[in-house]
Design an enzyme around this catalytic site. Structure first.
Site, mmCIF file in Angstrom:
data_model
loop_
_atom_site.group_PDB
_atom_site.id
_atom_site.type_symbol
_atom_site.label_atom_id
_atom_site.label_comp_id
_atom_site.label_asym_id
_atom_site.label_seq_id
_atom_site.Cartn_x
_atom_site.Cartn_y
_atom_site.Cartn_z
ATOM 1 N N THR A 87 -0.240 -8.002 -5.176
ATOM 2 C CA THR A 87 0.484 -7.785 -3.924
ATOM 3 C C THR A 87 -0.572 -7.556 -2.844
ATOM 4 O O THR A 87 -1.315 -6.575 -2.920
ATOM 5 C CB THR A 87 1.395 -6.552 -4.010
ATOM 6 O OG1 THR A 87 2.304 -6.741 -5.086
ATOM 7 C CG2 THR A 87 2.168 -6.350 -2.717
ATOM 8 N N LYS A 162 7.984 -10.557 -0.887
ATOM 9 C CA LYS A 162 7.723 -9.295 -1.590
ATOM 10 C C LYS A 162 7.742 -8.104 -0.617
ATOM 11 O O LYS A 162 8.368 -7.080 -0.881
ATOM 12 C CB LYS A 162 6.360 -9.406 -2.285
ATOM 13 C CG LYS A 162 5.760 -8.129 -2.805
ATOM 14 C CD LYS A 162 6.243 -7.782 -4.179
ATOM 15 C CE LYS A 162 5.729 -6.418 -4.598
ATOM 16 N NZ LYS A 162 6.265 -5.983 -5.858
ATOM 17 N N LYS A 237 1.702 1.573 -0.195
ATOM 18 C CA LYS A 237 0.866 0.376 -0.018
ATOM 19 C C LYS A 237 1.717 -0.787 0.516
ATOM 20 O O LYS A 237 1.357 -1.441 1.492
ATOM 21 C CB LYS A 237 0.239 -0.020 -1.366
ATOM 22 C CG LYS A 237 -0.466 -1.354 -1.333
ATOM 23 C CD LYS A 237 -0.848 -1.888 -2.718
ATOM 24 C CE LYS A 237 -1.301 -3.341 -2.588
ATOM 25 N NZ LYS A 237 -1.674 -3.950 -3.858
#
Ligand code: NAD
Length: 284
Positions: A87, A162, A237
């Site tokens: 990611t 995402k 994050k």
């Protein structure tokens, strides 16, 4: 297939193990010197990538991804597909695609959802960005490591999907925690609120599947002392990545911005190392 796998951490190691189980030949590299049964260990990332049909990366962030790609892309064999499952920020994902394209390699950004449990069980969801040709080369590997793969669009589209999903999840979890914390102060039991909301217009994954209150709804990290699950720092994050992406296209995401602030406070305080649903304790 002959596969290079770079980044054998919590997610990468079980993903590589599933490829081995399916009969593929895997060569791995991790700076931490991780070795895995059945996986040949390379001395460097470039060595792990050299001559492979596919090269998979599962790394902590975009800066590391760019450094690793600068090393492995020149070692890529003609016709190879490079699949990044980390990611990372959308710009780094696009930069990785550009490096691969300059070398004539196929590439896909394919971040995952499903966590360590999904990586071990081979039930991850992949959200992919890249050309049709690159996606079809990677698809058989997604089938082994996951249950579902969605081709979201061109380079960077997987990372975009995402971070939009996880921004929504961060916001919905905070909203869920607020509702349960308010209910308690109003003298309403968590079970009653769950029974109403889970079949009403407030229902969402954070309530129905991952309820932040112990003993309510299906088993979730709340029933296990808020052991992750999905750690609060990983949520932070992803929220930060969503805000970076929003800034880069001047998108207005006021709830995403506030969720980022709340998770930053939470991780700096009692939230580090705990599941992201433990946010309810902060709000209480
Ligand atoms: P992790 O820290 O356990 O693993 C990352 C691995 O990369 C480590 O073993 C590290 O030593 C290795 N590494 C770092 N720099 C390297 C380099 N230059 N060369 C080779 N190896 C290097 O992290 P993780 O939980 O496996 O997560 C990996 C990625 O997946 C992250 O981008 C994370 O956001 C994403 N992700 C994690 C989860 C989860 O639940 N853990 C869920 C979805 C997505």
């Amino acid at each position: 297939m002959k596969i290079g796998f770079i980044g054998l951490g919590n997610m990468g190691a079980p993903m590589a193990a599933n490829l081995i189980k399916a009969g593929h030949q895997v060569t791995g590299f991790d700076v931490a010197g991780v070795t895995l049964e059945g996986v040949a260990t390379a001395a460097s990332a470039a060595e792990a990538a050299r001559g492979q049909d596919a090269v998979i990366t599962m790394l902590p962030n975009g800066e590391i991804l760019r450094t690793v790609y600068a090393e492995i892309v020149p070692a890529g064999a003609q016709g190879a597909v490079f699949i990044d499952c980390s990611t990372v920020d959308v710009d780094s994902a696009k930069a990785a695609h550009d490096m691969a394209a300059a070398q004539g390699l196929l590439s896909v950004d394919a971040p995952v959802s499903g966590g360590v449990g999904g990586a071990s069980a081979g039930t991850l969801t992949f959200m992919a960005g890249g050309s049709d040709a690159a996606f079809s080369r990677a698809a058989p590997l997604f089938e082994i490591m996951g249950r579902k793969a969605v081709h979201c669009g061109a380079a960077g589209a997987g990372q975009s999907a995402k971070i939009c999903n996880n921004m929504l999840l961060g916001i919905s979890m905070i909203g869920t925690c607020e509702a349960f914390a308010l209910a308690e102060k109003l003298g309403l039991s968590a079970q009653s609120l769950f029974d109403v909301v889970s079949t009403s217009s407030g229902s969402c994954w954070s309530v129905n599947t991952y309820c932040p209150v112990p003993g309510v709804g299906p088993q979730s990290p709340a029933d296990n002392g808020y052991k992750p699950g999905f750690a609060a720092e990983l949520m932070l994050k992803d929220l930060k990545l969503s805000q970076q992406a929003a800034d880069s296209v001047s998108a207005m995401t006021p709830m995403g911005a506030r969720a980022t602030e709340l998770y930053a406070e939470f991780v700096a305080g009692q939230g580090k190392g705990r599941d992201f649903s433990a946010m309810i304790e902060k709000l209480k």
